[in-house]
Design a protein around this motif. Structure first.
Motif, PDB file in Angstrom:
ATOM      1  N   ASN A  28       0.994  -1.315   0.130  1.00  0.00           N
ATOM      2  CA  ASN A  28      -0.134  -0.051   0.063  1.00  0.00           C
ATOM      3  C   ASN A  28       0.659   1.332  -0.087  1.00  0.00           C
ATOM      4  OD1 ASN A  28      -3.112  -0.316   0.045  1.00  0.00           O
ATOM      5  ND2 ASN A  28      -2.415  -1.776   1.715  1.00  0.00           N
ATOM      6  N   ARG A  29       1.983   1.181   0.799  1.00  0.00           N
ATOM      7  CA  ARG A  29       2.749   2.417   0.987  1.00  0.00           C
ATOM      8  C   ARG A  29       3.503   2.621  -0.596  1.00  0.00           C
ATOM      9  NH1 ARG A  29       3.429   0.604   5.937  1.00  0.00           N
ATOM     10  NH2 ARG A  29       5.294  -0.665   5.524  1.00  0.00           N
ATOM     11  N   ALA A  30       4.028   1.483  -1.242  1.00  0.00           N
ATOM     12  CA  ALA A  30       4.554   1.595  -2.328  1.00  0.00           C
ATOM     13  C   ALA A  30       3.577   1.955  -3.497  1.00  0.00           C
ATOM     14  CB  ALA A  30       5.304   0.200  -2.752  1.00  0.00           C
ATOM     15  N   THR A  31       2.522   1.612  -3.401  1.00  0.00           N
ATOM     16  CA  THR A  31       1.333   1.997  -4.491  1.00  0.00           C
ATOM     17  C   THR A  31       0.945   3.359  -4.148  1.00  0.00           C
ATOM     18  OG1 THR A  31       0.783  -0.448  -4.706  1.00  0.00           O
ATOM     19  CG2 THR A  31      -0.827   1.207  -5.498  1.00  0.00           C
ATOM     20  N   TYR A  32       0.444   3.716  -3.167  1.00  0.00           N
ATOM     21  CA  TYR A  32      -0.137   4.992  -2.847  1.00  0.00           C
ATOM     22  C   TYR A  32       0.725   6.178  -2.149  1.00  0.00           C
ATOM     23  CZ  TYR A  32      -4.113   1.929  -3.721  1.00  0.00           C
ATOM     24  OH  TYR A  32      -5.167   1.181  -4.266  1.00  0.00           O
ATOM     25  N   GLY A  33       1.895   5.697  -1.864  1.00  0.00           N
ATOM     26  CA  GLY A  33       2.854   6.704  -1.230  1.00  0.00           C
ATOM     27  C   GLY A  33       2.082   7.522  -0.053  1.00  0.00           C
ATOM     28  N   LYS A  34       2.172   8.949  -0.048  1.00  0.00           N
ATOM     29  CA  LYS A  34       1.632   9.844   0.978  1.00  0.00           C
ATOM     30  C   LYS A  34       0.294   9.590   0.983  1.00  0.00           C
ATOM     31  CE  LYS A  34       2.020  14.144  -1.822  1.00  0.00           C
ATOM     32  NZ  LYS A  34       2.358  15.417  -1.946  1.00  0.00           N
ATOM     33  N   CYS A  35      -0.500   9.101  -0.188  1.00  0.00           N
ATOM     34  CA  CYS A  35      -1.998   9.229   0.065  1.00  0.00           C
ATOM     35  C   CYS A  35      -2.149   8.049   0.795  1.00  0.00           C
ATOM     36  CB  CYS A  35      -2.353   9.126  -1.397  1.00  0.00           C
ATOM     37  SG  CYS A  35      -2.009  10.716  -2.462  1.00  0.00           S
ATOM     38  N   ASN A  36      -1.474   7.008   1.311  1.00  0.00           N
ATOM     39  CA  ASN A  36      -1.885   5.788   2.370  1.00  0.00           C
ATOM     40  C   ASN A  36      -1.585   6.320   3.600  1.00  0.00           C
ATOM     41  OD1 ASN A  36      -0.396   3.241   3.320  1.00  0.00           O
ATOM     42  ND2 ASN A  36      -2.374   3.044   2.321  1.00  0.00           N
ATOM     43  N   ASN A  37      -1.515   7.562   3.739  1.00  0.00           N
ATOM     44  CA  ASN A  37      -1.460   8.230   5.354  1.00  0.00           C
ATOM     45  C   ASN A  37      -2.502   7.618   6.112  1.00  0.00           C
ATOM     46  OD1 ASN A  37      -1.666   9.766   7.720  1.00  0.00           O
ATOM     47  ND2 ASN A  37      -1.196  11.505   6.645  1.00  0.00           N
ATOM     48  N   PRO A  38      -2.277   7.017   7.242  1.00  0.00           N
ATOM     49  CA  PRO A  38      -3.364   6.566   7.953  1.00  0.00           C
ATOM     50  C   PRO A  38      -4.516   7.464   8.403  1.00  0.00           C
ATOM     51  CG  PRO A  38      -1.282   5.727   8.734  1.00  0.00           C
ATOM     52  CD  PRO A  38      -1.028   6.840   7.682  1.00  0.00           C
ATOM     53  N   HIS A  39      -4.104   8.688   8.522  1.00  0.00           N
ATOM     54  CA  HIS A  39      -5.131   9.547   8.829  1.00  0.00           C
ATOM     55  C   HIS A  39      -5.754  10.391   7.547  1.00  0.00           C
ATOM     56  CE1 HIS A  39      -3.379   9.188  12.903  1.00  0.00           C
ATOM     57  NE2 HIS A  39      -2.211   9.483  12.374  1.00  0.00           N
ATOM     58  N   GLY A  40      -5.507   9.639   6.645  1.00  0.00           N
ATOM     59  CA  GLY A  40      -6.333  10.360   5.288  1.00  0.00           C
ATOM     60  C   GLY A  40      -5.668  11.521   5.021  1.00  0.00           C
ATOM     61  N   HIS A  41      -6.292  12.286   4.062  1.00  0.00           N
ATOM     62  CA  HIS A  41      -5.993  13.869   3.297  1.00  0.00           C
ATOM     63  C   HIS A  41      -6.963  14.042   2.677  1.00  0.00           C
ATOM     64  CE1 HIS A  41      -4.790  11.203  -0.008  1.00  0.00           C
ATOM     65  NE2 HIS A  41      -4.898  12.209  -0.739  1.00  0.00           N
ATOM     66  N   GLY A  42      -7.175  15.664   2.353  1.00  0.00           N
ATOM     67  CA  GLY A  42      -8.322  15.878   1.670  1.00  0.00           C
ATOM     68  C   GLY A  42      -8.100  16.704   0.527  1.00  0.00           C
ATOM     69  N   HIS A  43      -9.146  16.957  -0.404  1.00  0.00           N
ATOM     70  CA  HIS A  43      -8.872  17.710  -1.551  1.00  0.00           C
ATOM     71  C   HIS A  43     -10.276  18.683  -1.497  1.00  0.00           C
ATOM     72  CE1 HIS A  43      -5.675  15.178  -3.137  1.00  0.00           C
ATOM     73  NE2 HIS A  43      -6.537  14.165  -2.806  1.00  0.00           N
ATOM     74  N   ASN A  44      -9.886  19.520  -2.319  1.00  0.00           N
ATOM     75  CA  ASN A  44     -11.051  20.505  -2.788  1.00  0.00           C
ATOM     76  C   ASN A  44     -11.200  20.318  -4.249  1.00  0.00           C
ATOM     77  OD1 ASN A  44     -11.476  22.102  -0.318  1.00  0.00           O
ATOM     78  ND2 ASN A  44      -9.717  23.160  -0.776  1.00  0.00           N
ATOM     79  N   TYR A  45     -12.541  19.238  -4.601  1.00  0.00           N
ATOM     80  CA  TYR A  45     -12.645  18.743  -5.708  1.00  0.00           C
ATOM     81  C   TYR A  45     -13.304  19.837  -6.517  1.00  0.00           C
ATOM     82  CZ  TYR A  45     -11.233  14.032  -3.892  1.00  0.00           C
ATOM     83  OH  TYR A  45     -10.685  13.144  -3.430  1.00  0.00           O
ATOM     84  N   VAL A  46     -13.070  19.712  -7.963  1.00  0.00           N
ATOM     85  CA  VAL A  46     -14.069  20.492  -8.859  1.00  0.00           C
ATOM     86  C   VAL A  46     -14.676  19.400  -9.640  1.00  0.00           C
ATOM     87  CG1 VAL A  46     -14.405  22.121 -10.731  1.00  0.00           C
ATOM     88  CG2 VAL A  46     -12.458  22.619  -8.789  1.00  0.00           C
TER      89      VAL A  46
END
Length: 136
Positions: A28-46
């Motif tokens: 998972n870390r190799a595939t998703y890198g920093k996006c695999n952070n256990p706490h997640g992360h967010g985006h402002n999507y359009v």
């Protein structure tokens, strides 16, 4: 009858963690890198919605903008805005990548739109990343 298209943009903010239960933590870390952070992360999507169809002779429109806004508000924004996508039932068995979010939004809107044909959905994740889905 010729097809005309009407497009509209919407904004939503959501978080996600890119993680697959079928992969090891290392994979998972190799595939998703920093996006695999256990706490997640967010985006402002359009989210861009493009609807096509014949122009109604009486109204001169492909789809009523107010109707489209209402459908997107109730079907997409109220569901996904300010949420953790990992907790939505649509992502129980799939990773909530933006590709999968784009497909999910398409499916939700395809069922909810009263008239006009949903041509495609485009989801902009960052100023450099965007995804489009045109149906199956």
């Amino acid at each position: 009858m010729p097809t005309a298209y009407f497009g509209r943009r919407y904004m939503l903010s959501a978080s996600h963690r890119l993680h697959s239960d079928t992969l090891s933590d290392e994979a998972n870390r190799a595939t998703y890198g920093k996006c695999n952070n256990p706490h997640g992360h967010g985006h402002n999507y359009v989210v861009e919605v493009l609807v096509g169809g014949p122009v109604d002779v009486e109204t001169g429109m492909v789809v009523n903008m107010a109707t489209l806004d209402e459908v997107v508000q109730t079907s997409v924004l109220e569901r996904f805005d300010h949420t953790n996508l990992n907790r939505d039932p649509l992502f129980v068995n799939q990773v909530p990548t933006t590709e999968n979010l784009c497909r999910a939004v398409f499916g939700v809107l395809k069922e909810a739109l009263p008239n006009g044909e949903l041509a495609w959905i485009r989801v902009e994740e960052t100023e450099n990343n965007f995804f489009e889905f045109r149906g199956e």
